[in-house]
Design a protein around this motif. Structure first.
Motif, short mmCIF file in Angstrom:
data_model
loop_
_atom_site.label_atom_id
_atom_site.label_comp_id
_atom_site.label_asym_id
_atom_site.label_seq_id
_atom_site.Cartn_x
_atom_site.Cartn_y
_atom_site.Cartn_z
N VAL A 54 3.95 11.84 25.18
CA VAL A 54 2.59 11.70 25.69
C VAL A 54 2.03 10.39 25.14
CG1 VAL A 54 0.26 12.67 25.63
CG2 VAL A 54 2.24 14.19 25.82
N LEU A 55 1.68 9.48 26.05
CA LEU A 55 1.18 8.17 25.63
C LEU A 55 -0.34 8.13 25.46
CD1 LEU A 55 3.36 5.90 27.94
CD2 LEU A 55 3.78 6.55 25.55
N SER A 56 -1.05 8.93 26.28
CA SER A 56 -2.51 8.99 26.16
C SER A 56 -2.94 10.43 26.44
CB SER A 56 -3.17 8.04 27.15
OG SER A 56 -2.94 8.46 28.48
N LEU A 57 -4.06 10.80 25.86
CA LEU A 57 -4.59 12.16 26.01
C LEU A 57 -5.61 12.21 27.14
CD1 LEU A 57 -5.16 13.00 22.24
CD2 LEU A 57 -3.22 13.63 23.67
N PRO A 58 -5.77 13.38 27.77
CA PRO A 58 -6.82 13.51 28.79
C PRO A 58 -8.19 13.40 28.13
CG PRO A 58 -5.79 15.63 28.37
CD PRO A 58 -5.02 14.62 27.58
N ASP A 59 -9.17 12.84 28.87
CA ASP A 59 -10.51 12.72 28.29
C ASP A 59 -11.28 14.04 28.35
OD1 ASP A 59 -10.73 12.56 31.04
OD2 ASP A 59 -12.27 11.02 31.02
N ARG A 60 -10.82 14.99 29.17
CA ARG A 60 -11.41 16.33 29.22
C ARG A 60 -10.27 17.33 29.19
NH1 ARG A 60 -14.22 13.15 32.61
NH2 ARG A 60 -13.00 13.68 34.44
N ASP A 75 1.22 9.19 21.62
CA ASP A 75 2.58 8.94 21.14
C ASP A 75 3.21 10.18 20.51
OD1 ASP A 75 2.48 6.26 22.02
OD2 ASP A 75 1.41 5.71 20.20
N THR A 76 2.85 11.36 21.03
CA THR A 76 3.43 12.62 20.56
C THR A 76 4.61 12.98 21.44
OG1 THR A 76 1.30 13.40 19.72
CG2 THR A 76 2.97 15.08 20.18
N VAL A 77 5.74 13.29 20.81
CA VAL A 77 6.94 13.70 21.54
C VAL A 77 6.75 15.14 22.01
CG1 VAL A 77 9.42 14.19 21.33
CG2 VAL A 77 8.44 12.14 20.27
N PHE A 117 -3.58 11.90 32.07
CA PHE A 117 -2.95 11.38 30.86
C PHE A 117 -1.70 10.63 31.30
CE2 PHE A 117 -0.80 15.35 31.58
CZ PHE A 117 0.51 15.13 31.18
N GLN A 118 -1.15 9.84 30.39
CA GLN A 118 0.07 9.10 30.67
C GLN A 118 1.18 9.60 29.77
OE1 GLN A 118 -1.30 5.04 30.11
NE2 GLN A 118 -1.25 4.75 32.32
N TYR A 119 2.41 9.50 30.30
CA TYR A 119 3.57 9.88 29.51
C TYR A 119 4.73 8.95 29.84
CZ TYR A 119 5.81 12.05 33.59
OH TYR A 119 6.42 12.26 34.80
N SER A 120 5.74 8.97 28.99
CA SER A 120 6.94 8.19 29.24
C SER A 120 8.16 9.09 29.05
CB SER A 120 7.02 6.99 28.29
OG SER A 120 7.23 7.44 26.97
N VAL A 121 9.29 8.62 29.54
CA VAL A 121 10.54 9.36 29.37
C VAL A 121 11.62 8.38 28.93
CG1 VAL A 121 11.15 9.13 31.81
CG2 VAL A 121 12.17 10.96 30.45
N THR A 122 12.42 8.82 27.98
CA THR A 122 13.54 8.01 27.49
C THR A 122 14.78 8.90 27.39
OG1 THR A 122 12.93 8.49 25.20
CG2 THR A 122 12.11 6.43 26.14
N GLU A 123 15.93 8.26 27.33
CA GLU A 123 17.17 9.00 27.12
C GLU A 123 17.25 9.44 25.66
OE1 GLU A 123 20.65 6.82 28.25
OE2 GLU A 123 19.73 6.14 30.11
#
Length: 110
Positions: A37-43, A65-67, A91-97
């Motif tokens: 999780v790259l960013s949290l929701p504002d609500r 930046d929580t896995v 919110f934004q998230y990323s994915v990695t191997e």
């Protein structure tokens, strides 16, 4: 080797309710993936999905930046009791191997 793919997702739920969902991620080779999780929701609030096998509760994600602990990138969104409108929050998230053989490092602090 192609990179993993993370897609946009819209989750719908009622005010004051929780919704469990899977982040839409994939990899052409089918390797294990890790979501962050790259960013949290504002609500509302994001939570780690509960693990029913190990009887662990859905714990809040309180910082960027929580896995995501679920190997399937499963999460929970808890909508606030009050609020109106479409696109309630995002919110934004990323994915990695996940590396087959992760390397460890030690940091010295003085």
């Amino acid at each position: 080797d192609d990179p993993p793919v993370a897609l946009d997702l819209t989750v719908r739920g009622a005010m004051g309710q929780t919704v469990m969902f899977l982040l839409p991620v994939s990899h052409p080779s089918g390797v294990l993936l890790q979501c962050t999780v790259l960013s949290l929701p504002d609500r509302g609030m994001l939570l780690q999905a509960p693990d029913l096998y190990y009887n662990t509760p859905a714990l809040p994600i309180t910082a960027p930046d929580t896995v995501v602990t679920s190997k399937a990138c499963q999460m929970v969104y808890s909508a606030p009791v009050s609020g109106w409108g479409l696109n309630f929050s995002s919110f934004q998230y990323s994915v990695t191997e996940v590396p087959l053989y992760p390397s460890d490092a030690t940091n010295a602090v003085s």
